[in-house]
Write an enzyme that holds these catalytic residues in place. Structure first.
Site, mmCIF file in Angstrom:
data_model
loop_
_atom_site.group_PDB
_atom_site.id
_atom_site.type_symbol
_atom_site.label_atom_id
_atom_site.label_comp_id
_atom_site.label_asym_id
_atom_site.label_seq_id
_atom_site.Cartn_x
_atom_site.Cartn_y
_atom_site.Cartn_z
ATOM 1 N N TYR A 126 67.819 81.456 29.013
ATOM 2 C CA TYR A 126 67.881 82.836 29.503
ATOM 3 C C TYR A 126 66.833 83.697 28.786
ATOM 4 O O TYR A 126 66.104 84.455 29.413
ATOM 5 C CB TYR A 126 69.280 83.432 29.280
ATOM 6 C CG TYR A 126 70.358 82.791 30.121
ATOM 7 C CD1 TYR A 126 70.602 83.223 31.419
ATOM 8 C CD2 TYR A 126 71.142 81.760 29.613
ATOM 9 C CE1 TYR A 126 71.603 82.648 32.188
ATOM 10 C CE2 TYR A 126 72.145 81.180 30.378
ATOM 11 C CZ TYR A 126 72.367 81.618 31.660
ATOM 12 O OH TYR A 126 73.348 81.039 32.424
ATOM 13 N N ASN A 149 71.890 85.898 42.363
ATOM 14 C CA ASN A 149 70.990 85.081 43.176
ATOM 15 C C ASN A 149 71.581 84.820 44.565
ATOM 16 O O ASN A 149 72.584 84.129 44.690
ATOM 17 C CB ASN A 149 70.722 83.752 42.461
ATOM 18 C CG ASN A 149 69.731 82.866 43.185
ATOM 19 O OD1 ASN A 149 69.170 83.235 44.216
ATOM 20 N ND2 ASN A 149 69.514 81.684 42.643
ATOM 21 N N CYS A 157 68.890 78.665 40.040
ATOM 22 C CA CYS A 157 69.537 79.300 38.894
ATOM 23 C C CYS A 157 70.345 78.299 38.076
ATOM 24 O O CYS A 157 70.640 78.553 36.902
ATOM 25 C CB CYS A 157 70.387 80.487 39.333
ATOM 26 S SG CYS A 157 71.579 80.123 40.617
ATOM 27 N N HIS A 158 70.663 77.132 38.642
ATOM 28 C CA HIS A 158 71.357 76.098 37.876
ATOM 29 C C HIS A 158 70.486 75.543 36.752
ATOM 30 O O HIS A 158 70.989 74.940 35.814
ATOM 31 C CB HIS A 158 71.834 74.964 38.795
ATOM 32 C CG HIS A 158 70.741 74.263 39.526
ATOM 33 N ND1 HIS A 158 70.198 74.757 40.694
ATOM 34 C CD2 HIS A 158 70.077 73.109 39.263
ATOM 35 C CE1 HIS A 158 69.261 73.925 41.116
ATOM 36 N NE2 HIS A 158 69.160 72.919 40.271
ATOM 37 N N GLU A 184 69.342 66.144 39.316
ATOM 38 C CA GLU A 184 67.937 66.293 38.933
ATOM 39 C C GLU A 184 67.581 65.495 37.670
ATOM 40 O O GLU A 184 66.449 65.553 37.203
ATOM 41 C CB GLU A 184 67.611 67.772 38.741
ATOM 42 C CG GLU A 184 67.714 68.563 40.034
ATOM 43 C CD GLU A 184 67.254 69.994 39.911
ATOM 44 O OE1 GLU A 184 66.651 70.363 38.885
ATOM 45 O OE2 GLU A 184 67.476 70.759 40.866
#
Length: 192
Positions: A126, A149, A157-158, A184
């Protein structure tokens, strides 16, 4: 519209808003698009969540959303195709026109920075994201931007985590965030 172009302002009036609910590895997703591009992705889109999200979209966009028609191509065909490819592990970068009309100011600046600079399989803190937008003391505001978002998954945003390695918060729930990061390759896949 070129896939690199992004819609910057509010809709010029009640344009077409089309929606569909699609299944995914993280549950049903409500997708909504205008003629400018994908405008909204909503997690856990069971009937109650879907109906609430559609009412909010109608109020914010000034147009009544209508269901996508599978018998004709519309603005959701490509987002649906790309999301399916993402969840199948065949797509790492979304190339979609996005309608940013549900986001503005600092939130939009942070989300666009996130979309442009944090690729598949990576994470950012962040505070680091706050630094990237020239606001080094705005880590909490970055968290608020992630919570606002309108395009999660596509605007990832993850991929934003705490500086100590913690997951941080997530509008779709921490289990959803874990599953996206596992997909991912950032976290191990769950055993069950």
């Amino acid at each position: 519209m070129d896939s690199d172009e992004r819609f910057e302002g509010p809709l010029a009036g009640p344009g077409r808003v089309e929606w569909a609910v699609v299944g995914s590895d993280i549950g049903p997703l409500l997708l909504a698009a205008t003629d400018q591009g994908l405008v909204s992705v909503v997690f856990h889109a069971g009937e109650a969540v879907r109906d609430r999200a559609l009412r909010a979209l109608a109020a914010r966009l000034g147009a009544e959303p209508s269901p996508a028609r599978p018998d004709r191509p519309g603005p959701l065909a490509e987002p649906i195709r790309q999301l399916r490819a993402y969840f199948a592990g065949d797509l790492r970068t979304f190339a979609l026109p996005l309608d940013w009309s549900l986001s503005s100011g600092f939130n939009r600046q942070v989300l666009r920075e996130l979309e442009a600079t944090v690729p598949y399989g990576t994470v950012v803190g962040y505070g680091d994201l706050a630094d990237r937008v020239g606001q080094p003391r705005a880590a909490q505001a970055v968290g608020a931007a992630m919570g606002s978002n309108p395009l999660p998954v596509v605007v990832p945003c993850h991929r934003v985590v705490e500086s100590d390695g913690g997951l941080g918060g997530f509008g779709g729930g921490l289990e959803t965030k874990r599953r996206l990061l596992a997909l991912e390759g950032v976290l191990p896949q769950p055993l069950f």
